[in-house]
Design a protein around this motif. Sequence first.
Motif, mmCIF file in Angstrom:
data_model
loop_
_atom_site.group_PDB
_atom_site.id
_atom_site.type_symbol
_atom_site.label_atom_id
_atom_site.label_comp_id
_atom_site.label_asym_id
_atom_site.label_seq_id
_atom_site.Cartn_x
_atom_site.Cartn_y
_atom_site.Cartn_z
ATOM 1 N N LEU A 264 3.322 -27.594 132.185
ATOM 2 C CA LEU A 264 2.845 -26.958 130.950
ATOM 3 C C LEU A 264 1.363 -27.274 130.833
ATOM 4 O O LEU A 264 0.974 -28.412 130.576
ATOM 5 C CB LEU A 264 3.614 -27.496 129.732
ATOM 6 C CG LEU A 264 3.063 -27.097 128.349
ATOM 7 C CD1 LEU A 264 2.968 -25.594 128.201
ATOM 8 C CD2 LEU A 264 3.920 -27.678 127.230
ATOM 9 N N GLY A 265 0.535 -26.271 131.072
ATOM 10 C CA GLY A 265 -0.907 -26.450 130.944
ATOM 11 C C GLY A 265 -1.372 -26.083 129.546
ATOM 12 O O GLY A 265 -0.570 -25.703 128.686
ATOM 13 N N CYS A 266 -2.682 -26.185 129.321
ATOM 14 C CA CYS A 266 -3.212 -25.823 127.999
ATOM 15 C C CYS A 266 -3.161 -24.317 127.777
ATOM 16 O O CYS A 266 -2.915 -23.853 126.677
ATOM 17 C CB CYS A 266 -4.651 -26.321 127.857
ATOM 18 S SG CYS A 266 -4.733 -28.093 127.554
ATOM 19 N N THR A 267 -3.413 -23.551 128.842
ATOM 20 C CA THR A 267 -3.443 -22.090 128.674
ATOM 21 C C THR A 267 -2.236 -21.392 129.290
ATOM 22 O O THR A 267 -1.854 -20.319 128.832
ATOM 23 C CB THR A 267 -4.722 -21.502 129.305
ATOM 24 O OG1 THR A 267 -4.826 -21.975 130.646
ATOM 25 C CG2 THR A 267 -5.951 -21.912 128.529
ATOM 26 N N CYS A 268 -1.643 -21.994 130.328
ATOM 27 C CA CYS A 268 -0.516 -21.340 131.003
ATOM 28 C C CYS A 268 0.568 -22.351 131.351
ATOM 29 O O CYS A 268 0.313 -23.549 131.435
ATOM 30 C CB CYS A 268 -0.987 -20.674 132.304
ATOM 31 S SG CYS A 268 -2.034 -19.240 132.013
ATOM 32 N N ALA A 269 1.777 -21.837 131.550
ATOM 33 C CA ALA A 269 2.895 -22.671 132.012
ATOM 34 C C ALA A 269 3.454 -22.024 133.269
ATOM 35 O O ALA A 269 3.366 -20.806 133.455
ATOM 36 C CB ALA A 269 3.970 -22.769 130.936
ATOM 37 N N CYS A 270 4.019 -22.863 134.136
ATOM 38 C CA CYS A 270 4.553 -22.350 135.396
ATOM 39 C C CYS A 270 5.771 -23.184 135.774
ATOM 40 O O CYS A 270 5.797 -24.398 135.565
ATOM 41 C CB CYS A 270 3.467 -22.447 136.465
ATOM 42 S SG CYS A 270 3.892 -21.664 138.026
ATOM 43 N N VAL A 271 6.787 -22.527 136.330
ATOM 44 C CA VAL A 271 8.021 -23.228 136.686
ATOM 45 C C VAL A 271 8.361 -22.962 138.149
ATOM 46 O O VAL A 271 8.198 -21.846 138.652
ATOM 47 C CB VAL A 271 9.198 -22.821 135.760
ATOM 48 C CG1 VAL A 271 9.503 -21.334 135.845
ATOM 49 C CG2 VAL A 271 10.447 -23.649 136.061
ATOM 50 N N ALA A 272 8.800 -24.025 138.836
ATOM 51 C CA ALA A 272 9.242 -23.899 140.231
ATOM 52 C C ALA A 272 10.644 -24.469 140.342
ATOM 53 O O ALA A 272 11.034 -25.343 139.560
ATOM 54 C CB ALA A 272 8.292 -24.653 141.165
ATOM 55 N N VAL A 273 11.403 -23.975 141.304
ATOM 56 C CA VAL A 273 12.755 -24.491 141.519
ATOM 57 C C VAL A 273 12.861 -25.057 142.930
ATOM 58 O O VAL A 273 12.216 -24.569 143.859
ATOM 59 C CB VAL A 273 13.847 -23.409 141.311
ATOM 60 C CG1 VAL A 273 13.810 -22.893 139.894
ATOM 61 C CG2 VAL A 273 13.693 -22.261 142.295
ATOM 62 N N TYR A 274 13.647 -26.117 143.045
ATOM 63 C CA TYR A 274 13.891 -26.746 144.345
ATOM 64 C C TYR A 274 15.320 -26.408 144.749
ATOM 65 O O TYR A 274 16.262 -26.704 144.024
ATOM 66 C CB TYR A 274 13.708 -28.263 144.241
ATOM 67 C CG TYR A 274 13.877 -28.972 145.562
ATOM 68 C CD1 TYR A 274 12.797 -29.206 146.396
ATOM 69 C CD2 TYR A 274 15.141 -29.402 145.974
ATOM 70 C CE1 TYR A 274 12.942 -29.852 147.614
ATOM 71 C CE2 TYR A 274 15.309 -30.045 147.192
ATOM 72 C CZ TYR A 274 14.206 -30.274 148.012
ATOM 73 O OH TYR A 274 14.371 -30.900 149.206
ATOM 74 N N LYS A 275 15.439 -25.760 145.913
ATOM 75 C CA LYS A 275 16.780 -25.382 146.379
ATOM 76 C C LYS A 275 16.749 -25.285 147.903
ATOM 77 O O LYS A 275 15.763 -24.804 148.471
ATOM 78 C CB LYS A 275 17.181 -24.030 145.770
ATOM 79 C CG LYS A 275 18.651 -23.686 145.956
ATOM 80 C CD LYS A 275 18.987 -22.363 145.285
ATOM 81 C CE LYS A 275 20.456 -22.042 145.466
ATOM 82 N NZ LYS A 275 20.791 -20.717 144.946
ATOM 83 N N ASP A 276 17.810 -25.750 148.538
ATOM 84 C CA ASP A 276 17.933 -25.675 149.995
ATOM 85 C C ASP A 276 16.724 -26.280 150.714
ATOM 86 O O ASP A 276 16.201 -25.724 151.695
ATOM 87 C CB ASP A 276 18.131 -24.219 150.443
ATOM 88 C CG ASP A 276 19.377 -23.599 149.826
ATOM 89 O OD1 ASP A 276 20.339 -24.363 149.578
ATOM 90 O OD2 ASP A 276 19.386 -22.383 149.571
ATOM 91 N N GLY A 277 16.222 -27.392 150.166
ATOM 92 C CA GLY A 277 15.172 -28.119 150.862
ATOM 93 C C GLY A 277 13.756 -27.606 150.677
ATOM 94 O O GLY A 277 12.831 -28.072 151.329
ATOM 95 N N ARG A 278 13.566 -26.607 149.784
ATOM 96 C CA ARG A 278 12.192 -26.143 149.554
ATOM 97 C C ARG A 278 11.971 -25.803 148.084
ATOM 98 O O ARG A 278 12.910 -25.500 147.341
ATOM 99 C CB ARG A 278 11.832 -24.952 150.437
ATOM 100 C CG ARG A 278 12.721 -23.733 150.279
ATOM 101 C CD ARG A 278 12.160 -22.553 151.053
ATOM 102 N NE ARG A 278 10.955 -22.024 150.427
ATOM 103 C CZ ARG A 278 9.937 -21.496 151.119
ATOM 104 N NH1 ARG A 278 9.962 -21.478 152.424
ATOM 105 N NH2 ARG A 278 8.892 -21.003 150.488
#
Length: 506
Positions: A8-22
Amino acid sequence: MAAIGVHLGCTCACVAVYKDGRADVVANDAGDRVTPAVVAYSKNEEVVGLAAKQNRVRNIANTVVKVKQILGRSSGDPQAEKYIAESKCPVTEKNGKLQYEIDNKLVCPEEVAKLIFSKMKETAQSALGSDVNDVVITVPFEFGENQKNALGQAAGAAGFNVLRLIHEPSAALLAYGIGQDSPTGKSNVLVFKLGGTSLSVTVIEVNSGIYRVLATNTDDSIGGVCFTEALAQHLASEFQRSYKHDIRGNSRAMMKLMNSADVAKHSLSTLGSSNCFVDSLYDGLDFDCNVSRARFELICSPLFNKCVEAIKKLLQQVGFTADDINKVVLCGGSARIPKLQQLIKDLFPAVELLNSITPDEVIPIGAATEAGILVGKENLSLEEEALSIECSAKDILVKGVDESGTDKFTVLFPSGTPLPARRQHTLLAPGNNSSVCLELYESLGKSPAKEEGKFAQIVLQDLDKKEGGLHDILTVLTMKRDGSLHVTCTDQDTGKCEVITVEVAS
């Protein structure tokens, strides 16, 4: 096992998922991989993301931006005061807490952050096709206890199970597997993060898979928004040249230009020119202007120089030259600007510049990687386990009194201490006292410890008085990887002991 990483940044948010080793960043329902950290309130609903940002011109007083800047802060905080002065959404203090005034209702910053985290959770779960809630959240290196707690609570309120908070520079290194590929080597990595509202430069020593922060500096006077503003000012000059109207004093018109400049700035990272068109910018007049990448670079030249100077200053601070740096990691949306990347390459001609991962996706990918490490711990080798070692963000000091009776502060954990860490401290107190109080403070950088930096105290009571002698108190402090601090105080004469644990000390 799947897990999630959220930045969660000041101007933007970003989400990543971890699955199958990556680990991979996932797109939201609008197809965007990055979501504006903007929340708009109306009578019937709360809107998070791009729609809230685009509609801000018409709903400015009920739209919250940059909530991370005020999260966990109190009204006396200089950063909070600056935020309140600049916020178009009114901020008030009630019961000692800062809150937004929206449609005659009070909304606390944690509630706003919770809505953004909920959006991130929904995006991740939609991509995974399951109700995975395990998450690692990233925090800036300079965040203190209150800010970390507020961020963690907001994520928890959104339904996340927070496995750990990790520092943004550490996440950037994890994204590139630094320390994994050669766990026995020693190297120095510079992390350059240019986000929406601030520039952070950090030098990290990587040794046998352990990250140790050597130095870090954050400059709140420069961020991606500065580049947008510079371009918007240029567009306002072009409009004045064409139509003889100066719109710089018109906040609504300037906000429209800022939106257009923001789109153009992003386009110019991949294209040679961008068209800025604003429908009915002022007095019914449409505005159409073409901006070349060369023109943008000329307009922003002073800002680029400021970024390069920040790197040079930090290297000087740690006594390094460019040759002492082995790798440079770029993160933050504005680190995508080609001219900036070129200037950094020129500064480190012999160094590997890591930008193969889109800079605004590096930190969430690192967080998701860490989440994957934590949920699959039983399958890990020792080297991989060592990767998740954190560092203390601030100096942790103990307050004592010298022979003249003056307060004296002793640094027990300097900022950048690899965790877990253990320290012993002997506290000597006048023997005619029946109680002794140990006070712990946190401080950032070279600034002295202040009263508001006190985060814990432990009191030993009912001590036997010693006329003419001294109480000899042995203090053992253990800081764990998550930043929690366990403190034991023991009177050496009587064995009387007190113990406290501070959940997140630094």
